[in-house]
Design a protein around this motif. Structure first.
Motif, PDB file in Angstrom:
ATOM      1  N   ARG A   1       0.129 -68.206  19.528  1.00 36.62           N
ATOM      2  CA  ARG A   1      -0.539 -68.875  20.976  1.00 36.62           C
ATOM      3  C   ARG A   1      -1.752 -66.687  21.323  1.00 36.62           C
ATOM      4  O   ARG A   1      -1.740 -65.884  20.248  1.00 36.62           O
ATOM      5  CB  ARG A   1       0.658 -68.176  21.751  1.00 36.62           C
ATOM      6  N   TYR A   2      -1.991 -66.631  21.873  1.00 40.77           N
ATOM      7  CA  TYR A   2      -2.775 -65.700  21.910  1.00 40.77           C
ATOM      8  C   TYR A   2      -2.197 -64.196  22.343  1.00 40.77           C
ATOM      9  O   TYR A   2      -2.304 -63.103  21.606  1.00 40.77           O
ATOM     10  CB  TYR A   2      -3.413 -65.731  23.818  1.00 40.77           C
ATOM     11  N   ASP A   3      -0.731 -64.315  22.746  1.00 42.92           N
ATOM     12  CA  ASP A   3      -0.768 -63.412  22.714  1.00 42.92           C
ATOM     13  C   ASP A   3       0.403 -62.368  21.323  1.00 42.92           C
ATOM     14  O   ASP A   3       0.731 -60.771  21.310  1.00 42.92           O
ATOM     15  CB  ASP A   3       1.192 -63.278  23.822  1.00 42.92           C
ATOM     16  N   ASP A   4       0.728 -63.278  21.221  1.00 47.29           N
ATOM     17  CA  ASP A   4       1.489 -63.856  20.159  1.00 47.29           C
ATOM     18  C   ASP A   4       0.134 -63.189  18.521  1.00 47.29           C
ATOM     19  O   ASP A   4       1.147 -62.583  18.510  1.00 47.29           O
ATOM     20  CB  ASP A   4       1.837 -65.004  18.688  1.00 47.29           C
ATOM     21  N   ILE A   5      -0.536 -63.890  18.609  1.00 45.00           N
ATOM     22  CA  ILE A   5      -2.162 -62.944  17.871  1.00 45.00           C
ATOM     23  C   ILE A   5      -2.595 -61.304  18.134  1.00 45.00           C
ATOM     24  O   ILE A   5      -2.185 -60.778  17.163  1.00 45.00           O
ATOM     25  CB  ILE A   5      -3.163 -64.037  18.314  1.00 45.00           C
ATOM     26  N   LEU A   6      -2.401 -61.271  19.534  1.00 43.87           N
ATOM     27  CA  LEU A   6      -2.974 -60.313  19.407  1.00 43.87           C
ATOM     28  C   LEU A   6      -1.628 -58.604  19.381  1.00 43.87           C
ATOM     29  O   LEU A   6      -2.383 -57.443  18.942  1.00 43.87           O
ATOM     30  CB  LEU A   6      -3.488 -59.961  21.321  1.00 43.87           C
ATOM     31  N   ASN A   7      -0.569 -59.655  19.981  1.00 46.70           N
ATOM     32  CA  ASN A   7      -0.019 -57.798  19.272  1.00 46.70           C
ATOM     33  C   ASN A   7       0.087 -58.005  18.169  1.00 46.70           C
ATOM     34  O   ASN A   7       0.711 -56.674  18.170  1.00 46.70           O
ATOM     35  CB  ASN A   7       1.688 -58.684  19.929  1.00 46.70           C
ATOM     36  N   ALA A   8      -0.122 -58.877  17.020  1.00 45.03           N
ATOM     37  CA  ALA A   8      -0.163 -58.594  15.544  1.00 45.03           C
ATOM     38  C   ALA A   8      -1.360 -57.955  15.369  1.00 45.03           C
ATOM     39  O   ALA A   8      -1.465 -57.055  14.308  1.00 45.03           O
ATOM     40  CB  ALA A   8       0.285 -60.111  14.751  1.00 45.03           C
ATOM     41  N   LEU A   9      -2.328 -57.711  16.218  1.00 46.21           N
ATOM     42  CA  LEU A   9      -3.729 -57.484  15.866  1.00 46.21           C
ATOM     43  C   LEU A   9      -3.227 -56.056  15.777  1.00 46.21           C
ATOM     44  O   LEU A   9      -3.954 -55.256  15.611  1.00 46.21           O
ATOM     45  CB  LEU A   9      -4.597 -58.480  16.542  1.00 46.21           C
ATOM     46  N   ASN A  10      -2.528 -55.890  17.164  1.00 41.23           N
ATOM     47  CA  ASN A  10      -2.203 -54.645  17.901  1.00 41.23           C
ATOM     48  C   ASN A  10      -1.669 -53.298  16.766  1.00 41.23           C
ATOM     49  O   ASN A  10      -0.933 -52.217  17.009  1.00 41.23           O
ATOM     50  CB  ASN A  10      -2.123 -53.944  18.625  1.00 41.23           C
ATOM     51  N   ASP A  11      -0.425 -54.022  15.617  1.00 35.93           N
ATOM     52  CA  ASP A  11       0.651 -53.884  15.229  1.00 35.93           C
ATOM     53  C   ASP A  11       0.832 -53.427  14.081  1.00 35.93           C
ATOM     54  O   ASP A  11       1.480 -54.150  13.434  1.00 35.93           O
ATOM     55  CB  ASP A  11       1.925 -54.688  16.283  1.00 35.93           C
ATOM     56  N   TRP A  12      -0.496 -53.130  13.617  1.00 31.22           N
ATOM     57  CA  TRP A  12      -0.449 -52.724  11.907  1.00 31.22           C
ATOM     58  C   TRP A  12       0.303 -52.405  11.444  1.00 31.22           C
ATOM     59  O   TRP A  12      -0.059 -52.836   9.648  1.00 31.22           O
ATOM     60  CB  TRP A  12      -2.251 -52.179  11.619  1.00 31.22           C
ATOM     61  N   GLU A  13       1.571 -50.997  11.667  1.00 31.98           N
ATOM     62  CA  GLU A  13       2.422 -50.934  11.002  1.00 31.98           C
ATOM     63  C   GLU A  13       3.215 -52.118  10.568  1.00 31.98           C
ATOM     64  O   GLU A  13       3.793 -52.146   9.087  1.00 31.98           O
ATOM     65  CB  GLU A  13       3.221 -50.024  11.382  1.00 31.98           C
ATOM     66  N   THR A  14       3.565 -53.258  11.176  1.00 35.56           N
ATOM     67  CA  THR A  14       3.885 -54.164  10.488  1.00 35.56           C
ATOM     68  C   THR A  14       3.412 -55.508  10.065  1.00 35.56           C
ATOM     69  O   THR A  14       3.881 -56.330   9.500  1.00 35.56           O
ATOM     70  CB  THR A  14       4.648 -55.187  12.169  1.00 35.56           C
TER      71      THR A  14
END
Length: 389
Positions: A43-56
């Motif tokens: 899903r788009y939101d999950d992928i974008l959140n992962a891309l923005n959360d490099w610490e996790t």
């Protein structure tokens, strides 16, 4: 009812991954993929959140689904801040020194040279005869590489981006190609240190911020990444757009009538049928999403191609609409690891198709079933024969 399986390495997935992507998005948004040994976000939101959360979602253990040995933690795409920020700033300083306006005419001349060789032919392979030639020539111009190395560099850069057609792991020929590119980059760095010139490689060597410069190993790895991305990824991106215009002739005719629409068509092509399909991250802590708990140390595949077709983000996502203006698409990734070469890629593609459509305004593809580049990350035709009128 049979258990749902998603095999990102199968020929069926190469041919058409989008039905499986929809099942993933709707029913298994955090899916354990046995074949790849990692979770899949679709899903788009999950992928974008992962891309923005490099610490996790860390890149430091490699970003390729089938990673090359020694690459993880040693390139711009496989490091996290703060090291990533240092590398990006130094590389960006060198890249921005080459003003895009100064590249327009050289790119146009490269395109026209290869189009001149195709005039009069009734059919040709868009990949071998145009997109790959354009991207290789551009990189050779930027790095001031010797013309006699053209064929060998092209062969090895393409091979290092690929995987075995059956296992989708890196085989001996892919590892050998990677080692050849690294050795070639080492030789180039040594030569430029002795005799710098007006080229991007020399700019990498001299780029400096607060007294800090790129190390030779960092320059070598950057050259290898740019050769792989510039030759295989950019050529694939252009080839997929040509495929889209062949399959949607009304869009092609609109661009022939008004070439000013080409930049918007490029963005829609990147959304609708991106060549950059899948990259991975490694979890630094346990994460619970969509009812499942993923453990620290697990890899997560970010399926950009699925996210770009997410109806939660884009209405009627399976429609190719060159007037859509799909802001925020994942064709170039996102977050701190958004592709560094987006401006050059967009400029090259815009000029390449402006010139191509002026010479060949009407074309169809010959083969109904296409051969696809064997790759865990990228999806593009390895051959695209067009018939022109």
């Amino acid at each position: 009812m049979p258990e749902f399986r998603f095999d990102p390495f199968s020929p069926e997935n190469d041919a058409d991954p989008f039905p499986a992507y929809k099942i993933l998005r709707d029913e298994y948004p955090a899916f354990w993929c046995e074949e790849a040994g990692m979770w899949v976000y679709s899903r788009y939101d999950d992928i974008l959140n992962a891309l923005n959360d490099w610490e996790t979602y860390s890149s430091a253990k490699g970003n390729l689904v089938s990673e090359l040995p020694g690459r993880a933690g040693a390139t711009l795409g496989t490091t996290d801040p703060p090291r990533h920020d240092r590398l990006r700033a130094l590389i960006q300083k060198a890249v921005t020194k080459k003003a895009l306006t100064h590249l327009e005419e050289p790119i146009r001349e490269i395109c026209r040279t290869h189009l001149a060789a195709l005039k009069g032919q009734k059919s040709f392979d868009f990949v071998a005869d145009y997109s790959s030639n354009v991207t290789v020539d551009l990189l050779f111009s930027l790095f001031a590489l010797p013309k006699e190395d053209h064929a060998e560099v092209r062969k090895n850069a393409v091979l290092m981006a690929q995987t075995d057609a059956k296992t989708r792991q890196k085989g001996p020929e892919h590892l050998a190609a990677y080692q050849w590119i690294m050795a070639y980059a080492d030789k180039l760095v040594a030569e430029r240190r002795k005799a710098p010139g007006d080229d991007l490689l020399s700019d990498f060597i001299t780029a400096e911020i607060d007294g800090e410069k790129l190390l030779d190993q960092e320059i070598r790895n950057t050259i290898g990444t740019l050769l792989m991305a510039g030759i295989e990824s950019l050529s694939g991106f252009m080839s997929v757009m040509a495929l889209n215009l062949a399959d949607y002739p009304e869009a092609r005719r609109a661009l022939v009538a008004d070439p000013k629409g080409i930049p918007d068509a490029i963005e829609e092509s990147l959304r609708f049928n991106t060549s950059a399909q899948r990259f991975r991250r490694c979890l630094t802590k346990d994460v619970t999403a969509h009812g499942v708990t993923m453990k620290a140390g697990d890899f997560v595949m970010l399926a950009y191609g699925a996210g770009n077709r997410d109806e939660r983000r884009y209405p009627d996502p399976d429609r190719f609409d060159i007037t859509r203006k799909p802001k925020g698409h994942l064709g170039f990734g996102g977050g701190v690891h958004a592709c560094l070469g987006t401006q050059i890629a967009r400029l090259t593609c815009a000029i390449a198709f402006t010139e191509f459509l002026a010479v060949f305004p009407d074309f169809t593809r010959v083969e109904e079933t296409l051969p696809w580049v064997p790759s865990s990350n990228f999806r593009s035709p390895s051959k695209l024969v067009l018939t022109v009128t």
